[in-house]
Design an enzyme around this catalytic site. Sequence first.
Site, PDB file in Angstrom:
ATOM      1  CB  CYS A 134      -0.933  -0.014   1.214  1.00  0.00           C
ATOM      2  SG  CYS A 134      -2.007   1.430   1.278  1.00  0.00           S
ATOM      3  CB  CYS A 137      -0.747   2.479   3.992  1.00  0.00           C
ATOM      4  SG  CYS A 137      -2.218   1.806   3.224  1.00  0.00           S
ATOM      5  CG  ASP A 138       3.046   1.202   4.544  1.00  0.00           C
ATOM      6  OD1 ASP A 138       2.562   1.696   5.584  1.00  0.00           O
ATOM      7  OD2 ASP A 138       2.853   0.022   4.196  1.00  0.00           O
TER       8      ASP A 138
END
Length: 313
Positions: A134, A137-138
């Site tokens: 992701c 997300c990261d």
Amino acid sequence: MILDCAIIGGGPAGLTAGLYTTRGGLENVVMFEKGMPGGQITQSSEIENYPGATGEITGMELMEPWPKQCQRFGLKHEMVEVTRVRKDGDLFKIHKGDGTVTDAHSVIIATGSSPRRADFAGEDEFFGKGVSTCATCDGFFYKGKEVAVIGGGDTALEEALYLAKICSKVYLIHRRDTFRASPNTVKRVEKSEKIELVLNSTPDEVYGDKMGVTGIRVKNKDGELRDIEVPGVFTFVGNDVNNQTLKQEDGSFLCDMNDKGEVIVDISMNTSVKGLFAAGDMRIAAPKQVVSAAGDGAVAALQAISFVDEKLG
Ligand code: FAD
Ligand code: NAP
């Protein structure tokens, strides 16, 4: 209470099914979603092919109003994982992670799909410690740093473009020299000065230390190895259908499936079991798009309304 319709999954397919069933007159409809509603598109940094989404918009922004719109017409949402759906006489039994069971006259299953593992050494060991599926997300953890992306489909290329905005450099590792992604996206990647294409290459190993990933070793088609020093590796190598809820105690599936584990449906989203409908990424020949998942949800809902009306008179 017996539900008119149980919807399993709260992505674009499940939410649209929720909108159409409730607005179409079914009274007791619950959408069972194990996380926040919205589905996998909420992980996307950008969506530009949903009709009407003409500005720069993230997947999260696209999905944000959908649950609210459904609630207006009476859709209830239970935040719980469904563990199994089975048939008992003419009712469906929805088994949930909290140990309770809900009865329903009809079911729309829309559990979508999940990122697949690429299957190289170190992938599991460093998952969450430098290996990710992701970018939204990261990606921020690698601001100003170099990262690697694995895959050659729409997801890999779009996320590589997203990461190129945050990171100093993106190595795009793909096992062939042509891409599956749409031509427009391929052109944008090829134009990016921050993306280096590492083609005809597969990941051999991701390695690191106690702090996390420090690099990835790739092997090209001639067997030559290359070490790329990066603290982050993003894998986008496709998805597996989430069909576990349809698995019965004896290991068989509740309805007919193909050899990829996708639910076989007809053009009206009917499965081989009356009253059970499937929608979105988990059905056969799914285009794997938000717009088609939403369309499936609407079709399945209209079928569920007719089924329940006929059953209950
Ligand atoms: P999903 O979105 O997968 O939703 C399924 C839901 O079911 C999930 O919320 C999950 O939590 C829930 N669930 C699963 N199992 C259970 C259970 N047992 N109990 C309860 N809940 C459960 N499509 C486009 O059209 N344009 C794009 O630009 C685009 N970009 C993408 C970028 C990325 C990074 C990804 C990953 C996908 C992208 N897609 C894009 C594809 C699109 O997201 C999917 O086709 C779409 O989300 C499928 O919708 P769905 O409702 O079928 O399933
Ligand atoms: P995908 O299209 O299946 O692509 C997966 C990629 O990973 C392929 O390039 C594949 O290589 C590679 N791959 C698979 N297994 C691998 C392994 N073990 N090691 C190394 N590489 C591996 O998956 P996706 O990109 O996630 O897309 C899924 C679906 O969602 C598609 O239908 C896509 O069109 C859709 N989607 C659409 C959009 C959009 O419309 N903008 C955005 C995202 C996703 P090969 O090419 O050699 O097989």
